[in-house]
Design a protein around this motif. Structure first.
Motif, short mmCIF file in Angstrom:
data_model
loop_
_atom_site.label_atom_id
_atom_site.label_comp_id
_atom_site.label_asym_id
_atom_site.label_seq_id
_atom_site.Cartn_x
_atom_site.Cartn_y
_atom_site.Cartn_z
N ILE A 230 0.97 -1.14 -0.14
CA ILE A 230 0.06 0.04 -0.08
C ILE A 230 0.76 1.37 0.16
N TRP A 231 1.81 1.32 0.74
CA TRP A 231 2.93 2.45 0.95
C TRP A 231 3.48 2.60 -0.52
N LEU A 232 3.97 1.73 -1.30
CA LEU A 232 4.63 1.95 -2.57
C LEU A 232 3.30 2.07 -3.53
N LEU A 233 2.36 1.74 -3.41
CA LEU A 233 1.36 2.01 -4.51
C LEU A 233 0.83 3.48 -4.27
N LEU A 234 0.60 3.95 -2.94
CA LEU A 234 0.44 5.46 -2.67
C LEU A 234 1.53 6.16 -3.21
N ASP A 235 2.72 5.98 -2.91
CA ASP A 235 3.81 6.62 -3.24
C ASP A 235 3.82 6.90 -4.84
N ALA A 236 3.38 5.91 -5.96
CA ALA A 236 3.42 5.76 -7.01
C ALA A 236 2.31 6.61 -7.65
N VAL A 237 1.20 6.73 -7.14
CA VAL A 237 0.26 7.46 -7.52
C VAL A 237 -0.30 8.82 -6.81
N LYS A 238 0.71 9.27 -5.89
CA LYS A 238 0.21 10.54 -5.05
C LYS A 238 0.32 11.55 -5.85
N TYR A 239 1.24 11.64 -7.05
CA TYR A 239 1.26 13.04 -7.80
C TYR A 239 -0.10 12.91 -8.83
N PRO A 240 -0.10 11.75 -9.64
CA PRO A 240 -1.18 11.84 -10.59
C PRO A 240 -2.56 11.87 -10.03
N GLY B 7 -2.82 13.87 -7.11
CA GLY B 7 -3.04 14.97 -6.61
C GLY B 7 -3.06 15.12 -4.95
N ILE B 8 -2.70 13.94 -4.33
CA ILE B 8 -2.67 13.85 -2.93
C ILE B 8 -1.39 13.93 -2.34
N SER B 9 -0.23 14.40 -2.91
CA SER B 9 0.85 14.32 -2.36
C SER B 9 1.02 15.34 -1.19
N LYS B 10 0.46 16.47 -1.24
CA LYS B 10 0.60 17.23 -0.13
C LYS B 10 0.24 16.99 0.96
N VAL B 11 -1.06 15.93 0.85
CA VAL B 11 -1.50 15.71 2.25
C VAL B 11 -1.24 14.35 2.71
N LEU B 12 -0.19 13.88 1.85
CA LEU B 12 0.17 12.29 2.41
C LEU B 12 1.50 12.76 3.10
#
Length: 272
Positions: free
Chosen positions: A199-209, A211-216
């Protein structure tokens, strides 16, 4: 008697449970794998980042070794260790014996969070001490100079590192509580570790597409070391808003994950 009388205050019961977790960790050979790996990783880091060269200073090496060891290998180790803290006992059924003692379920989870955070701190300390030992032994760590002018003294560099170390504990605790939460859902250590890392790796891969990187909170694992890294390069840098996002998202995430783990353990039926 493993646990004290039920009349003992909550802090006393948590402290006893934590002591038991420490004993279990000391007795487990797997607990020593992480510390050994991070020390070896830092010791081999000079192969990737030399301590010598024109205009080179050992602080650049310390910055590289610390952030790389903690934010790559270290996170895998923390997630693996913490994701096994509850699921293993659930799978073997030993959790039923623990919960028949005078300890409440939320106290049981808090003890697990505490031992997980202790593990993360131990890894961080080993990385820092090893990096500084190598730097002081084989490089120049007497301050950062440019053109014969002292830009940052050795004291200023140490202070920047210690501030970064303190700040990095916030996302570390968020990762610990995240992995403990996943562990509370599972009955298998393997499934818990794979799920938490996946889950960590998945979120890291999709956080920018997405648009959730700022709150992660995971976005800011490198933020605590920015000042130290900048000063290593002879640059002056002020803390930006990213440090507040680092602290804020980490503390909010850690709170949510910890509560989720406690609620899950309270609602699960371990006696059926």
């Amino acid at each position: 008697r493993v646990f004290p009388e039920s009349a003992q205050p909550m802090i006393g019961r948590i402290a006893t449970a934590y002591q038991i977790e420490l004993i279990k960790a000391f007795r487990s050979k797997l607990s020593y794998v992480g510390p050994i790996l991070v020390v070896l990783f830092v010791m081999l880091t000079p192969l990737l980042h030399s301590l010598r060269g024109e205009g080179e200073n050992a602080y650049r090496f310390i910055a590289f070794a610390t952030s790389t060891a903690l934010n790559v290998l270290g996170l895998f180790l923390v997630l693996s260790f913490c994701a096994s803290l509850i699921s293993g006992e659930t799978g073997t059924g030993s959790i039923r014996l623990v919960l028949t003692r005078p300890i409440l379920r939320h106290e049981f989870v808090i003890a697990k969070l505490s031992i997980g955070f202790t593990y993360a701190i131990v890894l961080s300390l080993l990385v820092g001490l090893t990096a500084w030992a190598i730097a002081l032994s084989f490089g120049s760590a007497s301050g950062v100079e440019y053109g014969g002018e002292m830009l940052f003294t050795s004291g200023a560099m140490l202070r920047a590192y210690l501030i970064g170390f303190a700040l990095h504990l916030a996302p570390q605790f968020a990762f610990v509580s995240y992995a403990v939460m996943i562990s509370s859902f599972m009955k298998s250590n393997a499934a818990s570790v794979i799920t938490s890392i996946g889950i960590w790796l998945l979120l890291d891969a999709v956080k920018y597409p997405l648009g959730i990187s700022k709150v992660l909170f995971a976005t800011y694992v490198d933020t605590p070391w920015e000042i130290f890294r900048a000063q290593s390069d002879g640059l002056t840098m002020d803390w930006g808003e990213s440090v507040y996002w680092c602290l804020g998202t980490s503390l909010v995430a850690a709170t949510i994950f910890s509560i989720a783990a406690i609620v899950t353990i309270h609602r699960r039926n371990f006696h059926g």
